[in-house]
Motif scaffolding. Structure first.
Motif, mmCIF file in Angstrom:
data_model
loop_
_atom_site.group_PDB
_atom_site.id
_atom_site.type_symbol
_atom_site.label_atom_id
_atom_site.label_comp_id
_atom_site.label_asym_id
_atom_site.label_seq_id
_atom_site.Cartn_x
_atom_site.Cartn_y
_atom_site.Cartn_z
ATOM 1 N N LYS A 159 40.594 39.151 34.983
ATOM 2 C CA LYS A 159 40.307 37.875 34.312
ATOM 3 C C LYS A 159 41.316 37.649 33.189
ATOM 4 N N ARG A 160 41.586 38.698 32.463
ATOM 5 C CA ARG A 160 42.482 38.582 31.307
ATOM 6 C C ARG A 160 43.889 38.193 31.715
ATOM 7 N N ALA A 174 37.276 42.608 34.220
ATOM 8 C CA ALA A 174 37.729 42.130 32.916
ATOM 9 C C ALA A 174 39.255 42.093 32.823
#
Length: 309
Positions: free
Chosen positions: A7-8, A4
């Motif tokens: 991806k951010r 996560a």
């Protein structure tokens, strides 16, 4: 590996809420952006479109979406509804962070665990201000270079150095050139096969040979090889493709840790074997070793077993 987080930050991220990252010095997730260290220099949009792949891709995506919305509005009937639609989409486009004032930036990340530092550089976007803005939008940044390279996943001390060097190059290129990162990942896979002395005239044949002794690892390497091929010969490699590939390669590299743990327990095994009686053991203690003549992985018994009960 925190999928996560990566991806951010693979896209533009709010400056005031940039996440903690793993420190390349101590591997603790304690690397924080020092906002006070940031220095800015303005850059023309046309120059940034050439220099930054991510900026160019996001601008093109936004423009395509805007054009599609205008076409949809144009197909609606009446006068006021299409007019209001155009005004609304134009306003939303104007305040979109990607259309903010572009700057080049550099700054530092500081590790709260070990006290070391990492330099960073990239693009900062300052959203346009409007008269009725009660709360200004957050500035957006995209880090394109870290020095030293921030590891997307921590490398074990058991990982051979040639593999680690290629993998860190893949980590470095991930932030500004995904196809090159994929190509570097392919080289890391080649180094992995070389380290295991897998036979084959090309990488595909080596992966097929590996499947005879390590089917799980080989099954994961096959799609990674194809991602690497696309990075080497094409350009259709997205950041998310790479993150999935890194996640799978992390599992493959755990082979070295499993082997190290096995070898560290061999003395313990020998003591237990002596205690219970070797004649009672039917399976023996086996580990993956290299056969010198064939240069292939094979299983060799570390203990001689006889007829057991």
């Amino acid at each position: 590996m925190d999928l996560a987080v990566w991806k951010r930050i693979s896209s533009f991220t709010a400056l005031d809420s940039y996440p903690l990252l793993p420190c390349p010095h101590c591997n603790k997730v304690a690397l924080q952006l020092d906002q006070d260290s940031i220095q800015l220099r303005a850059i023309k949009e046309h120059a940034l479109l050439t220099a930054s792949r991510k900026y160019r891709d996001e601008k093109q995506t936004k423009q395509t979406n805007l054009q599609q919305r205008h076409e949809a509005i144009g197909k609606s009937g009446g006068f006021w509804l299409p007019l209001l639609g155009v005004l609304g989409t134009t306003y939303l486009d104007a305040i979109d962070p990607i259309n903010g004032e572009p700057y080049l930036f550099n700054g530092f990340f500081n590790c709260s665990a070990c006290g070391e530092h990492v330099t960073a550089s990239g693009v900062l976007l300052e959203p346009q201000k409007w008269l009725n803005d009660s709360k200004p939008q957050a500035k957006q940044i995209k880090v394109e270079h870290f020095s030293p390279t921030v590891p997307i996943f921590p490398l074990s001390a058991n990982t051979p150095k040639p593999i680690g060097e290629e993998l860190f190059d893949a980590f470095k290129h991930f932030h500004f050139d995904p196809p090159s990162s994929a190509s570097k990942l392919r080289r890391a896979i080649e180094k992995f096969c070389d380290d295991l002395q897998i036979e084959g005239g090309n990488l595909n044949r080596k992966v097929q040979t590996l499947a005879k002794t390590h089917p799980e690892e080989a099954s994961y390497l096959e799609p990674l090889k194809l991602i690497g091929n696309e990075g080497t010969h094409g350009s259709d490699v997205a950041e998310l493709d790479l993150l999935y590939a890194f996640q799978m390669f992390q599992f493959v590299l755990e082979l070295y840790d499993r082997k190290a743990r096995f070898e560290s327990l061999n003395d313990t095994y020998q003591k237990l074997a002596d205690k219970v009686g070797r004649s009672k053991l039917q399976l023996g203690c086996k580990a993956a070793v290299l056969v010198d003549e064939n240069l292939q992985l094979a299983h060799a018994e570390l203990t001689v077993t006889t007829n057991g009960e």
